[in-house]
Design a protein around this motif. Structure first.
Motif, PDB file in Angstrom:
ATOM      1  N   THR B  44     -13.775  23.398  27.185  1.00  0.00           N
ATOM      2  CA  THR B  44     -13.238  24.795  26.915  1.00  0.00           C
ATOM      3  C   THR B  44     -14.269  25.671  27.572  1.00  0.00           C
ATOM      4  OG1 THR B  44     -14.902  24.934  24.929  1.00  0.00           O
ATOM      5  CG2 THR B  44     -12.364  24.516  24.421  1.00  0.00           C
ATOM      6  N   ILE B  94     -10.283  30.948  28.453  1.00  0.00           N
ATOM      7  CA  ILE B  94      -9.380  31.720  27.740  1.00  0.00           C
ATOM      8  C   ILE B  94      -8.461  32.571  28.724  1.00  0.00           C
ATOM      9  CG2 ILE B  94      -8.582  33.145  25.825  1.00  0.00           C
ATOM     10  CD1 ILE B  94      -9.568  30.716  24.767  1.00  0.00           C
TER      11      ILE B  94
ATOM     12  N   CYS C  51      -9.498  26.856  22.018  1.00  0.00           N
ATOM     13  CA  CYS C  51     -10.790  27.415  22.037  1.00  0.00           C
ATOM     14  C   CYS C  51     -11.874  26.498  21.152  1.00  0.00           C
ATOM     15  CB  CYS C  51     -10.790  28.680  21.140  1.00  0.00           C
ATOM     16  SG  CYS C  51     -11.989  29.591  20.977  1.00  0.00           S
TER      17      CYS C  51
END
Lengths: 138, 138, 138
Positions: B44, B94, C51
Motif C-alpha cells: 500500500t 490511493i 488501503c
C-alpha cells in the motif's frame, strides 16, 4: 470464451467523449452472457473513466478541477517537447485510469443507473485514440 | 486456462522501475495466446502504473508533481510512525493504482507504442516489492 | 467458471467501510480455487480502495487529505444540485477507483499482509451502496 476487438475514437481536443454505446455493441457482438468486459486505452495522454452520465456540468466541472490541479505550462515540468499540455496530459492519465473492467450480465454491460463510460482526452488538439476491448465469460 | 506466478522488485528508494520485460517473460511462459494479464502489487506504499516509456523526464516530472501534491512531513498527517514519507506513500498509492490489467494478443502484452509498465516506489528507502501475475485466456 | 453476486453496504456518511470479509465470503461461496475476483461499485460518488488495514489513522489522514484537495463547496463547481459535497464526491471517485481486481489463490483472496478492501463513501449522508462481485477461474 474470449472476444477481442479494437475501436477508435476521433477526439476534438480536451473533454469527455461518451463510448458506452460502442462498448455495448462489442458486448452484444461477443454473444457472451455473463462475465466481464475489459477496456484498455493504448495511450498515456488520455483516460478511460466511469462518470456521472446525466448532467454535462459534471464533466465540465471535472475538466476545470483537473486544469487547476495540473496546470498547463507549469514551470515544474521539463518534458515540454509537444507543448504546455504535454506533461499535464501524462499526469492526468496517471491520476485516473487507462483500463476499466465492467461486469457483463444478460449479454449487456451491467452499469449503475448513473454510470457512463467516457474517453477523456487530455491533449488540446484532437487525436485518434485506440481502445482494445476484451469480453470474456460464458 | 489460468497461469499464476509472483515476481519481486528490489527498489532503491523513490522512483519508477521498469517491469515490462519481466511481465513479458511471464506472458511467454504462460503460453496463453489471447486473453489478459493481471498485475497485482501486494503493498500500500508503492504503485503499478502505465507510463510514457521514451523520455525519462516524464518519470522525473511525475515524481516532482507528486512530491508537491503530497508533501513529505505534511503536518496534516498523524500516521507518521515510519517517518515523513510514510503517509504520503499511502496517499500516492490511493491516487494511482495497485492493480493493472493488460491485453494479451499473439502471446504478447499488447501495449501501445509509448506505454511501459513501471513499479513506482513511494518510500525513501529501498524495499522488496512483490507482484502477483495472473495470465488467463486461450 | 464465472461466479456472480451483488452485496450492499449501508454507509453512515463519509469514511471508509471495511468489506474484505464480505468479499472473502463470496470467494468461498464461488468454490473457485485459482483465479481472480473483480469488484465493481455501481456508483459515481464513492470508491473501492485497497488501503493499509492496521492503523485507523491512515484512513483518517486519507480523508483529511481528500477534503483539502477537493474542498466541499468549492466555487469552481457548478454541479451543486445535491449540496456542497455533490461534485467533490464525483471528483474523489474519478481520482480513485470504482473497480478492483484481486488475485484468488487456494480459494481465498490473496492480498498483501497490510492490504484491506474498503468502500470509501464520499457523500455526507449515509447511502445504500451496491457492489457487483465476479469470481472467475478454476
Amino acid at each position: 470464451m474470449v472476444y477481442r476487438d479494437t475501436f477508435q475514437v476521433m477526439t476534438g481536443g480536451r473533454g469527455c467523449y461518451p463510448v458506452t454505446d460502442t462498448v455495448e455493441q462489442h458486448v452484444r457482438q461477443s454473444r457472451i452472457q455473463a462475465g466481464l468486459c475489459h477496456l484498455f486505452l493504448r495511450h498515456t495522454s488520455a483516460s478511460l473513466i466511469l462518470c456521472e452520465n446525466a448532467d454535462p456540468d459534471v464533466r465540465a466541472d471535472l475538466e476545470r478541477f483537473m486544469s487547476r490541479l495540473v496546470p498547463d505550462g507549469d514551470p515544474l515540468f521539463t518534458h515540454t517537447l509537444e507543448g504546455p499540455d504535454d506533461m499535464p496530459a501524462h499526469v492526468r492519465n496517471i491520476l485516473t485510469h487507462a483500463d476499466l473492467t465492467l461486469p457483463v450480465t444478460g449479454g449487456r454491460c451491467d452499469l449503475g443507473t448513473w454510470q457512463g463510460v467516457y474517453l477523456w482526452e487530455h491533449r488540446d488538439r484532437g487525436q485518434r485514440r485506440q481502445v482494445t476491448v476484451t469480453v470474456y465469460g460464458e
